[in-house]
Enzyme design. Structure first.
Site: not given
Length: 489
Positions: A283, A330, A383
């Site tokens: 991430d 990501e 998200d």
């Protein structure tokens, strides 16, 4: 140095284990997880992607965990403990049941299980002992974060820690047992996934929570003052998700110190995750080229600035341990050429999200016709709103632009987006379960920048109507993503 991470075209589903059906407030790593693996395999999916597995703070976010290594005991399947004979009944309060399971283990576990527990504790002592001690002190201090503990405990004075450990040995033993039980269940889930030909795809946040066992254990690896408070915190400038940017509050790393130690902390962290998963998403990969440094005294992420970090040196060291590096970057948001170069140098797939594809013109990098094979394409992520919720919230001419591109009618959403992802050239297409089930925005997992009502969604098997995934199964085969079809990108 670049190497292939994804071996062939695959399709996967994004679902955190907490979103599995269950009698409690979240799902668990038991019967429902195995049933979900069956659903994946029957439909042609060969990847299950999930969020970080660590124990969470009160807000439930798996991205602000109490530990970068521990498993979340709330995901333990109590029926597993009962089947082993350690627990008479899985009913009742979870904390009481776990305590009863440890007592049952100590009374009746056979020699094989006792050896496994001892081996687990010894092999994981490098993180486990700090974690159970941290949880015991945090509990004693009423849930206060470690930098507000009495100074001797905050600063880890050996005599103070030894005295507390002696006083709370029962609690420490309970913590060790719960972690042992978690990872024993996890290993069974991995065995079940391998039997079905399903890869497990994990998620590793670049940053760790300030209030976590790792920051308390090694404050010297973070930019903190003498009292344990951060000098700077992580975040991002204004972006798609927030016009004000995001002030995450995580302490930033002392990269100079980490480099001087040969990135040993990172090597252990990445190695641990790769021992659990076949593939791991990092991430906020952007933060390995430069981090957004927000002064801790500032309430706004707008006050931050980019500062370069030694990501290339780190990944060169990781590449020596793992070749290829089974990681996914990501790389959403504002990405510089330097970030692209770092990702491409190590052959890491990036991410493409179709919900981001319809702003701007035909050169939008998220549009399917602009994708490259070495990426993972999503309709949306944890998200994002669900794709149906996103589509219904579009205004002006945007819905017609989406329908024109996909060549479909409004009633075909979100299935048309799912098909576009599966049909794309991306080696891996991952679809949130909400989009496979055609669910609206009421079923969203997380809304960035908010702290209420997130991370709690659970699906129900009644939503998986007969024939619901028949078209998806057909698309997976049609576009060369079915297991064993011999296709190559």
């Amino acid at each position: 140095m670049a190497a292939q991470t994804l071996d062939r075209r695959r399709a996967g589903v994004l679902l955190h284990p907490s979103s599995l059906p269950g009698a409690g407030e979240m799902g668990a790593l038991g019967t429902e997880a195995r049933r979900f693996l069956d659903l994946l395999a029957e439909t042609g999916f060969s990847v299950w992607q999930m969020l970080p597995l660590g124990p969470t703070h009160e807000d439930g976010s798996p991205y602000q965990s109490l530990s970068a290594f521990a498993g979340n005991p709330d995901l333990l399947d109590l029926e597993f403990l009962a089947r082993e004979g350690w627990l008479e009944s899985a009913a009742g309060a979870r904390g009481e049941a776990l305590a009863a399971a440890r007592r049952g283990f100590e009374r009746g576990a056979d020699a094989r299980w006792r050896v496994r527990l001892a081996e687990f504790v010894a092999a994981n002592a490098w993180w486990l002992e700090d974690y159970v001690l941290y949880r015991a002190i945090r509990s004693r201090e009423g849930g206060q974060p470690w930098w507000r503990w009495p100074e001797a405990l905050r600063d880890r004075e050996p005599s103070a820690l030894a005295a507390l450990a002696a006083e709370h040995e029962e609690q420490l033993a309970q913590g060790r047992f719960e972690q042992f039980a978690f990872f024993a269940q996890w290993e069974r889930l991995r065995e079940e996934s391998r039997r079905r030909g399903v890869l497990l795809f994990g998620d590793m946040p670049i940053f760790v929570a300030h209030d976590s066992a790792e920051v308390w254990a090694r404050p010297d690896l973070f930019l903190l003052d003498r009292g344990g408070e951060p000098l700077y915190v992580a975040g991002v400038p204004p972006d798609y998700f927030s016009a004000e940017g995001q002030r995450w509050g995580n302490p930033l790393y002392d990269w100079e110190r980490m480099a001087a130690e040969g990135f040993e902390w990172w090597r252990r962290r990445v190695g641990f995750q790769l021992g659990l998963f076949d593939l791991v998403r990092i991430d906020h990969f952007r933060g390995f080229e430069a981090c957004w440094y927000v002064p801790a005294a500032s309430d706004s992420a707008r006050d931050g600035e980019w500062r370069e970090v030694p990501g290339r040196a780190l990944f060169e060291r990781l590449h020596q341990d793992h070749d290829p590096l089974p990681l996914v970057a990501e790389d959403l948001g504002f990405i510089t050429p330097q970030v692209h170069e770092l990702r491409e140098r190590f052959g890491l797939p990036g991410m493409k999200v179709l919900q981001f594809a319809f702003g701007g013109g035909s050169d939008n990098p998220y549009l399917p016709h602009n994708l490259q094979p070495n990426c993972v394409v999503y309709t949306g992520t944890h998200d994002n709103d669900t794709t149906l919720g996103w589509f219904r919230a579009l205004d002006h001419a945007a819905p017609q632009r989406v329908l024109a591109y996909l060549g479909c009618e409004e009633g075909d959403m979100p299935g048309a987006m799912v098909r576009a992802a599966i049909a794309s050239v991306a080696r891996l297409a991952v679809i949130p379960l909400q989009d496979l089930l055609g669910l609206d925005g009421e079923h969203r997992m997380n809304t960035p920048g908010t702290t209420e009502g997130n991370w709690r969604w659970q699906f129900d098997w009644a939503q998986v109507e007969p024939g619901r995934l028949a078209s998806v199964r057909e698309w997976i085969g049609l576009y060369g993503r079915a297991p064993g079809d011999g296709s190559r990108p």
